[in-house]
Design a protein around this motif. Sequence first.
Motif, PDB file in Angstrom:
ATOM      1  N   GLY A   7      60.384  49.629  38.367  1.00 33.63           N
ATOM      2  CA  GLY A   7      61.553  48.767  38.535  1.00 33.63           C
ATOM      3  C   GLY A   7      61.816  48.423  39.999  1.00 33.63           C
ATOM      4  N   GLY A   8      62.562  47.356  40.201  1.00 34.56           N
ATOM      5  CA  GLY A   8      63.041  47.001  41.537  1.00 34.56           C
ATOM      6  C   GLY A   8      61.982  46.594  42.540  1.00 34.56           C
ATOM      7  N   THR A   9      60.824  46.137  42.063  1.00 32.21           N
ATOM      8  CA  THR A   9      59.751  45.777  42.995  1.00 32.21           C
ATOM      9  C   THR A   9      59.886  44.343  43.517  1.00 32.21           C
ATOM     10  OG1 THR A   9      58.368  45.070  41.153  1.00 32.21           O
ATOM     11  CG2 THR A   9      58.074  47.346  41.906  1.00 32.21           C
ATOM     12  N   GLY A  10      60.782  43.564  42.882  1.00 29.57           N
ATOM     13  CA  GLY A  10      60.999  42.194  43.357  1.00 29.57           C
ATOM     14  C   GLY A  10      60.548  41.122  42.378  1.00 29.57           C
ATOM     15  N   LYS A  11      60.459  41.469  41.094  1.00 30.39           N
ATOM     16  CA  LYS A  11      60.041  40.474  40.083  1.00 30.39           C
ATOM     17  C   LYS A  11      60.966  39.256  40.095  1.00 30.39           C
ATOM     18  CE  LYS A  11      60.444  43.656  36.924  1.00 30.39           C
ATOM     19  NZ  LYS A  11      60.595  44.760  37.871  1.00 30.39           N
ATOM     20  N   SER A  12      62.284  39.527  40.069  1.00 26.45           N
ATOM     21  CA  SER A  12      63.235  38.408  40.001  1.00 26.45           C
ATOM     22  C   SER A  12      63.205  37.607  41.300  1.00 26.45           C
ATOM     23  CB  SER A  12      64.655  38.938  39.746  1.00 26.45           C
ATOM     24  OG  SER A  12      64.690  39.631  38.518  1.00 26.45           O
ATOM     25  N   THR A  13      63.149  38.321  42.417  1.00 31.68           N
ATOM     26  CA  THR A  13      63.104  37.655  43.725  1.00 31.68           C
ATOM     27  C   THR A  13      61.889  36.730  43.811  1.00 31.68           C
ATOM     28  OG1 THR A  13      64.163  39.585  44.705  1.00 31.68           O
ATOM     29  CG2 THR A  13      62.984  38.119  46.210  1.00 31.68           C
ATOM     30  N   VAL A  14      60.732  37.256  43.421  1.00 31.29           N
ATOM     31  CA  VAL A  14      59.493  36.469  43.504  1.00 31.29           C
ATOM     32  C   VAL A  14      59.520  35.335  42.477  1.00 31.29           C
ATOM     33  CG1 VAL A  14      56.991  36.583  43.098  1.00 31.29           C
ATOM     34  CG2 VAL A  14      58.113  38.289  44.548  1.00 31.29           C
ATOM     35  N   ILE A 166      52.124  41.468  46.612  1.00 29.45           N
ATOM     36  CA  ILE A 166      52.621  42.647  47.331  1.00 29.45           C
ATOM     37  C   ILE A 166      53.912  42.244  48.033  1.00 29.45           C
ATOM     38  CG2 ILE A 166      52.170  44.258  49.234  1.00 29.45           C
ATOM     39  CD1 ILE A 166      50.603  44.916  46.720  1.00 29.45           C
ATOM     40  N   ASN A 167      54.991  42.945  47.692  1.00 29.38           N
ATOM     41  CA  ASN A 167      56.318  42.567  48.180  1.00 29.38           C
ATOM     42  C   ASN A 167      56.897  43.652  49.078  1.00 29.38           C
ATOM     43  OD1 ASN A 167      58.737  41.163  48.436  1.00 29.38           O
ATOM     44  ND2 ASN A 167      59.604  42.062  46.576  1.00 29.38           N
ATOM     45  N   ARG A 168      57.761  43.232  49.966  1.00 31.79           N
ATOM     46  CA  ARG A 168      58.503  44.113  50.879  1.00 31.79           C
ATOM     47  C   ARG A 168      57.587  44.830  51.865  1.00 31.79           C
ATOM     48  NH1 ARG A 168      63.974  46.191  48.130  1.00 31.79           N
ATOM     49  NH2 ARG A 168      64.526  45.882  50.305  1.00 31.79           N
ATOM     50  N   LEU A 169      56.578  44.106  52.326  1.00 31.17           N
ATOM     51  CA  LEU A 169      55.681  44.695  53.328  1.00 31.17           C
ATOM     52  C   LEU A 169      56.456  44.912  54.629  1.00 31.17           C
ATOM     53  CD1 LEU A 169      52.561  45.328  53.692  1.00 31.17           C
ATOM     54  CD2 LEU A 169      52.577  43.274  55.127  1.00 31.17           C
ATOM     55  N   LEU A 198      54.475  39.222  50.542  1.00 31.99           N
ATOM     56  CA  LEU A 198      55.810  38.831  50.984  1.00 31.99           C
ATOM     57  C   LEU A 198      56.393  39.969  51.823  1.00 31.99           C
ATOM     58  CD1 LEU A 198      58.140  36.772  50.705  1.00 31.99           C
ATOM     59  CD2 LEU A 198      58.764  37.912  48.574  1.00 31.99           C
ATOM     60  N   PRO A 199      56.697  39.708  53.086  1.00 29.92           N
ATOM     61  CA  PRO A 199      57.234  40.793  53.914  1.00 29.92           C
ATOM     62  C   PRO A 199      58.679  41.137  53.544  1.00 29.92           C
ATOM     63  CG  PRO A 199      56.591  38.889  55.254  1.00 29.92           C
ATOM     64  CD  PRO A 199      56.562  38.461  53.825  1.00 29.92           C
ATOM     65  N   GLU A 200      59.123  42.301  53.969  1.00 29.41           N
ATOM     66  CA  GLU A 200      60.542  42.645  53.884  1.00 29.41           C
ATOM     67  C   GLU A 200      61.300  41.567  54.634  1.00 29.41           C
ATOM     68  OE1 GLU A 200      61.896  45.212  52.339  1.00 29.41           O
ATOM     69  OE2 GLU A 200      63.938  45.067  53.119  1.00 29.41           O
ATOM     70  N   SER A 201      62.351  41.032  54.028  1.00 28.62           N
ATOM     71  CA  SER A 201      63.029  39.900  54.639  1.00 28.62           C
ATOM     72  C   SER A 201      64.541  40.055  54.519  1.00 28.62           C
ATOM     73  CB  SER A 201      62.562  38.600  53.967  1.00 28.62           C
ATOM     74  OG  SER A 201      63.498  37.577  54.145  1.00 28.62           O
ATOM     75  N   ARG A 202      65.209  40.208  55.664  1.00 27.57           N
ATOM     76  CA  ARG A 202      66.678  40.283  55.691  1.00 27.57           C
ATOM     77  C   ARG A 202      67.281  38.999  55.152  1.00 27.57           C
ATOM     78  NH1 ARG A 202      68.456  43.679  60.095  1.00 27.57           N
ATOM     79  NH2 ARG A 202      68.010  45.770  59.326  1.00 27.57           N
ATOM     80  N   LEU A 204      66.039  36.865  53.042  1.00 22.73           N
ATOM     81  CA  LEU A 204      65.889  36.780  51.593  1.00 22.73           C
ATOM     82  C   LEU A 204      66.954  37.648  50.903  1.00 22.73           C
ATOM     83  CD1 LEU A 204      62.365  36.777  50.082  1.00 22.73           C
ATOM     84  CD2 LEU A 204      64.246  37.702  48.814  1.00 22.73           C
ATOM     85  N   GLN A 205      67.150  38.845  51.449  1.00 20.85           N
ATOM     86  CA  GLN A 205      68.123  39.770  50.854  1.00 20.85           C
ATOM     87  C   GLN A 205      69.541  39.214  50.986  1.00 20.85           C
ATOM     88  OE1 GLN A 205      67.936  43.710  52.577  1.00 20.85           O
ATOM     89  NE2 GLN A 205      67.511  44.469  50.525  1.00 20.85           N
ATOM     90  N   ARG A 206      69.834  38.652  52.158  1.00 23.50           N
ATOM     91  CA  ARG A 206      71.169  38.111  52.425  1.00 23.50           C
ATOM     92  C   ARG A 206      71.450  36.927  51.481  1.00 23.50           C
ATOM     93  NH1 ARG A 206      73.737  34.263  55.133  1.00 23.50           N
ATOM     94  NH2 ARG A 206      71.786  33.198  55.592  1.00 23.50           N
TER      95      ARG A 206
HETATM   96  N1  LIG Z   1      60.881  40.830  50.284  1.00 24.50           N
HETATM   97  C1  LIG Z   1      62.087  41.379  50.186  1.00 24.50           C
HETATM   98  N2  LIG Z   1      62.809  41.669  51.304  1.00 24.50           N
HETATM   99  C2  LIG Z   1      64.029  42.245  51.211  1.00 24.50           C
HETATM  100  N3  LIG Z   1      64.608  42.586  50.061  1.00 24.50           N
HETATM  101  C3  LIG Z   1      63.953  42.338  48.910  1.00 24.50           C
HETATM  102  C4  LIG Z   1      62.671  41.726  48.908  1.00 24.50           C
HETATM  103  N4  LIG Z   1      62.267  41.603  47.610  1.00 24.50           N
HETATM  104  C5  LIG Z   1      63.255  42.127  46.847  1.00 24.50           C
HETATM  105  N5  LIG Z   1      64.276  42.568  47.622  1.00 24.50           N
HETATM  106  C6  LIG Z   1      65.519  43.214  47.168  1.00 24.50           C
HETATM  107  O1  LIG Z   1      65.160  44.294  46.319  1.00 24.50           O
HETATM  108  C7  LIG Z   1      66.077  44.416  45.233  1.00 24.50           C
HETATM  109  C8  LIG Z   1      65.307  44.363  43.907  1.00 24.50           C
HETATM  110  O2  LIG Z   1      64.709  43.074  43.795  1.00 24.50           O
HETATM  111  P1  LIG Z   1      64.612  42.333  42.388  1.00 24.50           P
HETATM  112  O3  LIG Z   1      63.917  41.040  42.634  1.00 24.50           O
HETATM  113  O4  LIG Z   1      65.934  42.288  41.711  1.00 24.50           O
HETATM  114  O5  LIG Z   1      63.627  43.359  41.638  1.00 24.50           O
HETATM  115  P2  LIG Z   1      63.221  43.441  40.086  1.00 24.50           P
HETATM  116  O6  LIG Z   1      63.496  42.115  39.469  1.00 24.50           O
HETATM  117  O7  LIG Z   1      61.770  43.787  40.109  1.00 24.50           O
HETATM  118  O8  LIG Z   1      64.047  44.547  39.490  1.00 24.50           O
HETATM  119  C9  LIG Z   1      67.077  43.280  45.412  1.00 24.50           C
HETATM  120  O9  LIG Z   1      68.227  43.793  46.060  1.00 24.50           O
HETATM  121  C10 LIG Z   1      66.350  42.288  46.294  1.00 24.50           C
HETATM  122  O10 LIG Z   1      67.229  41.502  47.082  1.00 24.50           O
END
Ligand SMILES: Nc1ncnc2c1ncn2[C@@H]1O[C@H](COP(=O)(O)OP(=O)(O)O)[C@@H](O)[C@H]1O
Length: 240
Positions: A7-14, A166-169, A198-202, A204-206
Amino acid sequence: MACSGKGGTGKSTVSVLVGARLASLGKRVLLIELDSGLRSVDIIAGVYGRTVYDIEDVLCGRCDGDKAVVQSPLYPGLSVISAPYEGGIVRTAPLSRLTAAMSPYFDFILFDTAAGMGPAFEAGAAICSRALVVLTPDPVALRDGRIVADRLIADGHPQDALRLVINRLMPDSFGKHAPVYDLDECIDTVGIQLLGVLPESRELQRCAMLGEALPEDCMASLVGSAMAGRLLGQRIPLLV
Ligand SMILES: Nc1ncnc2c1ncn2[C@@H]1O[C@H](COP(=O)(O)OP(=O)(O)O)[C@@H](O)[C@H]1O
Ligand SMILES: [Mg+2]
């Protein structure tokens, strides 16, 4: 579809990022969030508060698919069907019918699945033609990603229909003293071709937190555009 195992790897974000960038390239994109109870696409894509019907309403026959489609106000060309806040089990047959009904109107239909290999994953896997395995560069996520990829292949998906993201590098993600040595180790562990890093991105998070559009010129947008381009068959070198 986007999947991960962990979980929480960034599926929704990507999913939103790639969907938004495909849309900016002129594609008509429908993103369906299948992660009931843990919805986040609505905020990231800016449709929060605009959703009357969700995917559960559609799959249970309470409304037609088009009633649940909401245009993203942040990313023109990106449409979204949200997951319910709670409850509901994604079933393959109605999701397949919805996909067939929607496919004339969209160039891409993306399923954002839930962690693990439960009903959302099963339904997405049964219908999708390509899968993005979205992982963070840590041994647990990579091992789970391998299990998911192996499962998809065992279910009949060709290996080249699967792509690794690969996310949050971070600068210290790799190296002699890190749990994972380099990007090649990620690719070898999961055993599928890379779509993007995809690197860790402030930023993107903001934007995700506030429901704002990601600036077109930030690194995450550029990586998203590159991934979208590669999905369209373009040869684009890695940015990171
Ligand atoms: N590349 C990134 N840089 C910074 N934060 C990220 C990045 N990718 C995801 N996040 C953060 O990580 C958390 C989980 O991401 P999310 O896309 O919801 O994961 P999933 O859908 O896999 O559960 C969220 O708070 C999101 O903003
Ligand atoms: Mg999610």
